[in-house]
Design a protein around this motif. Structure first.
Motif, mmCIF file in Angstrom:
data_model
loop_
_atom_site.group_PDB
_atom_site.id
_atom_site.type_symbol
_atom_site.label_atom_id
_atom_site.label_comp_id
_atom_site.label_asym_id
_atom_site.label_seq_id
_atom_site.Cartn_x
_atom_site.Cartn_y
_atom_site.Cartn_z
ATOM 1 N N PRO A 54 -9.650 -8.201 8.560
ATOM 2 C CA PRO A 54 -9.456 -8.827 7.241
ATOM 3 C C PRO A 54 -9.681 -7.863 6.073
ATOM 4 O O PRO A 54 -8.907 -7.863 5.107
ATOM 5 N N ASN A 55 -10.718 -7.030 6.182
ATOM 6 C CA ASN A 55 -10.971 -6.046 5.114
ATOM 7 C C ASN A 55 -9.878 -4.989 5.061
ATOM 8 O O ASN A 55 -9.494 -4.527 3.982
ATOM 9 N N MET A 56 -9.368 -4.600 6.231
ATOM 10 C CA MET A 56 -8.283 -3.614 6.279
ATOM 11 C C MET A 56 -7.012 -4.169 5.654
ATOM 12 O O MET A 56 -6.299 -3.463 4.930
ATOM 13 N N VAL A 57 -6.711 -5.443 5.949
ATOM 14 C CA VAL A 57 -5.522 -6.080 5.366
ATOM 15 C C VAL A 57 -5.662 -6.146 3.845
ATOM 16 O O VAL A 57 -4.700 -5.894 3.109
ATOM 17 N N GLU A 58 -6.852 -6.456 3.368
ATOM 18 C CA GLU A 58 -7.094 -6.496 1.921
ATOM 19 C C GLU A 58 -6.866 -5.124 1.294
ATOM 20 O O GLU A 58 -6.234 -5.003 0.236
ATOM 21 N N ASP A 59 -7.375 -4.082 1.958
ATOM 22 C CA ASP A 59 -7.153 -2.718 1.460
ATOM 23 C C ASP A 59 -5.676 -2.343 1.534
ATOM 24 O O ASP A 59 -5.163 -1.628 0.665
ATOM 25 N N GLY A 60 -4.986 -2.832 2.569
ATOM 26 C CA GLY A 60 -3.558 -2.570 2.683
ATOM 27 C C GLY A 60 -2.776 -3.214 1.550
ATOM 28 O O GLY A 60 -1.851 -2.610 0.997
#
Length: 251
Positions: A54-60
C-alpha cells in the motif's frame, strides 16, 4: 568505384571511433565471466515483499503525479513558445532566434541539475522535482512542436488569412489541428520519460517511489526493491497504452 572507396573509408572511420570509445569506456566482454555473481544477486530479489505494497502504491501514484504535472505544465508553456520558435509563425526574426536559443539552453541542462538547484532552494519533496521536469520539458517539447509547425501545410493558413482572420488566429486554428495527434504522441512519450526522470530525482530527495527504491537498495531490502521495480514497469506500460489509446481516438 569512387562510391566503393568512400564506403570503405567511412567504415574505417566508424571502426576507429568504435575502438577509441571502447578503450575510453573500458569495454570488456570478458567481465561477463563473473555473470554468476549477478544471478546470485538477483536471486535475493525474490520472493517479493508485499507487506509494504500500500505504501509503495501511494509512492507510485506520487511519482505519476510528478511526471504528469511536469509534462502537462511543460506542454502548456511550450505550445505558445513553439509558435514563436518556428520560422513560419514567428512574429520576428529576433524573437525566433531568442526563442530557439532559450529552448536549446533549457533543453541542454539535465533535469537532475535543475533538481539539485531547486531542492536546495525549495527544500526536499516532490514539488521541486515537478518544476525541474517542467523546465526541461519546455525545452524538449518546444523544439519538437516547433518542427511540426514548420512542416505543416500552409494552405489552411492562407485560406484563413484570405477571409480576414488575424495572423495568430489563423496560425493557431489552422496548424494545431494538423499537428495535434503528433503533439499528443510527443507529450505521452515525454510523460514516460518524466516517470523515469522522477525516479532519479527521488534519489536526491525528490520523493515518490524513486526515493523509496533508493532507500530500499541502500538498506539491502532487495525483496522490496523487486516490487518497486515491478510497480515502475507497470506504470510505464500503462502510460504507453494510455498514450496509444488517446492518440487513436484523436486520429
Amino acid at each position: 568505384m569512387w562510391f566503393k572507396k568512400r564506403s570503405i573509408f567511412t567504415f574505417l572511420i566508424l571502426m576507429f571511433f568504435v575502438y577509441v570509445s571502447m578503450r575510453l569506456t573500458e569495454f570488456d566482454l570478458s567481465k561477463f565471466r563473473d555473470f554468476r555473481n549477478m544471478i546470485d544477486f538477483l536471486s535475493q530479489w525474490f520472493p517479493m515483499d508485499f507487506s509494504l505494497l500500500p505504501n509503495m502504491v501511494e509512492d507510485g501514484l506520487e511519482t505519476l503525479a510528478m511526471a504528469f504535472l511536469g509534462s502537462f505544465f511543460g506542454l502548456l508553456i511550450a505550445l505558445p513558445l513553439s509558435f514563436i520558435s518556428a520560422k513560419n509563425t514567428s512574429p520576428s526574426s529576433l524573437l525566433y532566434h531568442i526563442a530557439r536559443v532559450g529552448l536549446s539552453f533549457v533543453r541542454s541542462v539535465p533535469e537532475i541539475v535543475f533538481g539539485l538547484i531547486l531542492l536546495t532552494a525549495l527544500g526536499l519533496g516532490p514539488f521541486p522535482a515537478v518544476i525541474a521536469i517542467m523546465i526541461h520539458n519546455i525545452g524538449v517539447l518546444g523544439k519538437l512542436i516547433s518542427e511540426l509547425i514548420e512542416a505543416s501545410d500552409s494552405g489552411p493558413q492562407d485560406a484563413m488569412k484570405a477571409v480576414g482572420a488575424k495572423k495568430w488566429f489563423a496560425y493557431f486554428f489552422s496548424i494545431l489541428p494538423q499537428i495535434w495527434p503528433n503533439v499528443l504522441s510527443h507529450y505521452f512519450y515525454r510523460f514516460e520519460v518524466a516517470i523515469r526522470t522522477s525516479l532519479v530525482l527521488g534519489f536526491i530527495g525528490g520523493g515518490g517511489i524513486g526515493q523509496r527504491l533508493f532507500n530500499d537498495f541502500k538498506t539491502f531490502q532487495y525483496s522490496s526493491v523487486s516490487l518497486d521495480v515491478l510497480i515502475i514497469m507497470i506504470m510505464v506500460i500503462a502510460v504507453d497504452f494510455l498514450g496509444s489509446y488517446v492518440r487513436n481516438k484523436v486520429i
